[in-house]
Design an enzyme around this catalytic site. Structure first.
Site, PDB file in Angstrom:
ATOM      1  N   CYS A  10       0.840  -1.202   0.000  1.00 27.31           N
ATOM      2  CA  CYS A  10       0.000   0.000   0.000  1.00 27.31           C
ATOM      3  C   CYS A  10       0.878   1.257   0.000  1.00 27.31           C
ATOM      4  CB  CYS A  10      -0.902  -0.029   1.238  1.00 27.31           C
ATOM      5  SG  CYS A  10      -1.817   1.500   1.504  1.00 27.31           S
ATOM      6  N   SER A  11       0.664   2.142  -0.948  1.00 27.30           N
ATOM      7  CA  SER A  11       1.492   3.347  -1.043  1.00 27.30           C
ATOM      8  C   SER A  11       1.326   4.248   0.180  1.00 27.30           C
ATOM      9  CB  SER A  11       1.189   4.122  -2.324  1.00 27.30           C
ATOM     10  OG  SER A  11      -0.147   4.596  -2.321  1.00 27.30           O
TER      11      SER A  11
END
Length: 114
Positions: A10-11
């Site tokens: 997940c960024s």
């Protein structure tokens, strides 16, 4: 101790962890999709965040619809779904001194240290 409930794919989770490191905050990383949460831990996170179980759910995930969850689902159903399918848990979550914040946006977590 500060803990981040982290998903490296997940960024926002990666950005939040980088922000904590940049600020020199020693952080324990919990890969919650591998090191699964207990019901007690998930209940505690919801309390620390001060939100309802629905507010912690990623309702756009395929598993949400596949499990038949909707606005009428009970909190117990939502919590069990998150325990069984950790991809439904919004991320990242940072816990510090008994309080928690979602890292959306990542800067939100800095409120825990002011």
């Amino acid at each position: 101790m500060t803990t981040i409930y982290h998903n490296p794919r997940c960024s926002k989770s990666r950005q939040t962890l980088a922000l904590l490191e940049e600020k020199g905050i020693q952080t324990q990383v919990r890969l919650y999709q591998k090191d699964l949460l207990s019901k007690k831990e998930l209940d505690q996170l919801i309390i620390q965040l001060g939100i309802q179980p629905l507010d912690l759910m990623r309702t756009k995930e395929a598993a949400y619809k596949e499990l038949g969850l909707n606005k009428d689902s009970s909190d117990e159903e939502r919590i069990q779904a998150m325990l069984d399918n950790p991809s439904l848990i919004e991320r990242p979550i940072v816990v510090h001194n008994g309080k928690a914040k979602l890292g959306r946006p990542p800067e939100n977590v800095l409120e825990l240290f002011s």
